[in-house]
Write an enzyme that holds these catalytic residues in place. Structure first.
Site, PDB file in Angstrom:
ATOM      1  N   GLU A 214       0.838  -1.198   0.000  1.00  0.00           N
ATOM      2  CA  GLU A 214       0.000   0.000   0.000  1.00  0.00           C
ATOM      3  C   GLU A 214       0.874   1.249   0.000  1.00  0.00           C
ATOM      4  OE1 GLU A 214      -3.402   1.997   2.950  1.00  0.00           O
ATOM      5  OE2 GLU A 214      -2.003   0.485   3.700  1.00  0.00           O
TER       6      GLU A 214
ATOM      7  N   CYS B  30      -5.295  -2.800   2.744  1.00  0.00           N
ATOM      8  CA  CYS B  30      -5.144  -2.679   4.185  1.00  0.00           C
ATOM      9  C   CYS B  30      -6.390  -3.118   4.950  1.00  0.00           C
ATOM     10  CB  CYS B  30      -4.730  -1.246   4.537  1.00  0.00           C
ATOM     11  SG  CYS B  30      -4.053  -1.105   6.217  1.00  0.00           S
TER      12      CYS B  30
ATOM     13  N   LYS C 230      -9.387   2.114  -3.097  1.00  0.00           N
ATOM     14  CA  LYS C 230      -9.908   1.676  -1.801  1.00  0.00           C
ATOM     15  C   LYS C 230     -11.262   2.331  -1.544  1.00  0.00           C
ATOM     16  CE  LYS C 230      -8.503   1.224   3.048  1.00  0.00           C
ATOM     17  NZ  LYS C 230      -7.483   1.556   4.069  1.00  0.00           N
TER      18      LYS C 230
END
Length: 507
Positions: free
Chosen positions: A269, A380, A327
């Protein structure tokens, strides 16, 4: 025993310690029996002649023990890397733990209240409301399902066999049922031989069934395994976003990628600490040549900017036709500011976190067709939400999680996070690939077992052969609905007699 049970000073201490012991079921300890035993201790108190108020208090104390021991690392991210004053960081961490402790408190209150004069009903109310509390934590205020009790059974416990059917909240339900049965036995010591025998039979049936379910191959392999390189740059969090280190970090990941011959190269990430549009054209060309040479693809984490909005993204920058996953489930106060009017002052006066006002990606993004696989990417925190991961299934053949848990220092956070990835692999029957900045970088098989793992806080490349899978587990088909239906049936079973009596009285 009477002193331990009723002493107003000793009892809260014991209950708090039971909550702390529960953490041993989670990574890096994986002592799943500890979580069950700690719940047995709490439910033992609930099964005694407790009032709803007393059950709520003991549930709250248990929750404080569980969360203050299990998510202490929130303080590290706020103070050590967010530069929040220690007093404020400590207070914020405590308030979060206290809020989370309200859920076992409410579970205790409801369980005793609805059972009324029939304590045996708590055999159902306790596991049902405990599991529903875990589930509620997954969506209320955008969700924080950390330390959901079902995770403590992944992957070694027999109860992990239920994960592909009921998901993690279903395993919470079954874990609570076992603990409730044992707690009732200890508290009430039923004299009925039939009751004791049936309880033992039920417990054995649950455990044996779980072990047998673990033998089932819910999904089938696709073609041959794909060579994968998981890059772990080990960039210190306090240097990651320093402007003077950006070029060094970019070159490090470029060199790590060019040293690999894997078809699929995955960076963590925000591995590249620049806006994607600011990447040098020469670097993009080098990565595209590398992807062509390896007949594969390169996934790199970075920030995208589009129409004034910023996204936390994973880009296939080695492709001639770049794709991106953005995301969609952002971390409150970490990646976006909820209620800016009310909480904006926290960032202005107390907290210094980069990229704290990102935009959400589309929740219906599809897997990428890369390196001969259909890759479902999550970034994540997103892999804590099983019901969101299955949105890209059964189409996807591989799962990829890109993370940066350097925010939490050398705490247990990264280990706990990987255990949640193990649960996602179990629920979906898919291989999970994790590329992280400082750990835990790993490959997890569809049974939740860690097949390969890089050492934490080390600059390294983890080379693996990842097998894609196709097909659907029951959880992929139904999500959390089967679990919710079971809970609903349990509540109806308890409530129906009371409703009938109430109707008769009104007549």
């Amino acid at each position: 025993m009477q002193l331990i049970t009723h002493n107003k000073y000793i009892k809260p201490l014991i209950i708090f310690l039971l909550g702390a012991v529960c953490v041993l079921g989670f990574a890096p300890f994986y002592f799943y029996a500890a979580s069950i035993l700690s719940l047995i201790g709490l439910f033992y108190y609930w099964h005694q002649d407790y009032s709803p108020k007393q059950a709520a208090i003991s549930g709250f104390v248990f929750g404080l023990g569980l969360f203050s021991t299990g998510i202490y690392w929130i303080y590290i991210s706020l103070h050590d890397f967010g530069n929040m004053p220690s007093l404020m960081a400590g207070l914020a961490t405590f308030l979060l733990c206290a809020f989370m402790a309200l859920f076992p408190a409410l579970t205790g209150w409801l369980s005793v209240k609805l059972s009324g004069t029939k304590p045996q009903h708590m055999l159902i109310t306790i596991p049902v409301f405990w599991a529903l509390a875990d589930w509620t934590r997954s969506w209320i205020f955008t969700g924080f399902p950390w330390l959901t009790i079902g995770y403590s059974q992944v992957p070694q416990s027999p109860l992990a066999g239920y994960m592909p059917i009921l998901g993690v909240y279903g395993v919470s339900l079954i874990t609570g049922l076992i603990a409730s049965l044992a707690g009732f036995w200890l508290a009430k010591r039923p004299s009925s031989h039939l009751w004791r025998r049936n309880t033992i039979v039920l417990l054995v049936l649950i455990l044996v069934s779980g072990n047998l379910l673990k033998l089932i191959e819910w999904t089938i392999p696709t073609s041959n395994p794909t060579s994968v390189a998981l890059l772990q740059g080990n960039i210190p969090q306090d240097l990651k976003w320093a402007p003077e280190t950006a070029e060094h970090i970019i070159n490090k990941y470029l060199q790590m990628a060019e040293a690999s011959q894997a078809k699929l190269i995955i960076m963590p990430e925000t591995a590249m600490p620049v806006i994607s549009s600011e990447l040098p054209a020469e670097l993009i060309l080098r990565l595209q040549r590398l992807a062509t040479q390896n007949q594969g693809a390169i996934l790199a984490g970075m920030i995208e900017r589009e129409n004034g909005e910023y996204f936390n993204s994973m880009l296939n920058i080695g492709s001639a036709n770049p794709e991106a996953y953005r995301k969609s489930h952002l971390v409150p106060f970490g990646e976006f500011i909820p209620l800016k009017i009310a909480f904006g002052w926290i960032y202005r006066d107390w907290l210094n976190m980069p990229l704290s006002d990102l935009s959400r990606g589309n929740i219906h993004q599809r897997p990428m067709n890369i390196a001969g696989e259909k890759v479902a990417i999550n970034i994540c925190y997103e892999d804590v939400f099983g019901e969101e991961i299955i949105r890209q299934l059964p189409e996807a053949t591989l799962l990829v999680n890109a993370s940066n848990d350097a925010w939490y220092g050398q705490s247990n956070a990264a280990h706990q996070h990987m255990q949640f990835s193990q649960a996602r692999a179990l629920e979906t029957g898919r291989t999970m690939l994790r590329a992280t900045n400082t750990g835990a970088t790993a490959m997890i098989d569809p049974h939740g077992n860690i097949l390969a793992q890089a050492p934490h806080f080390t600059e390294t490349t983890l080379n693996v052969m990842a097998q894609g899978y196709t097909g659907s587990t029951p959880y992929v088909r139904w999500g959390n609905w089967l679990f919710l239906v079971i809970c609903f049936i349990g509540i109806i079973f308890i409530s129906a007699p009371k409703l009938l009596v109430s109707r008769r009285k009104t007549k």
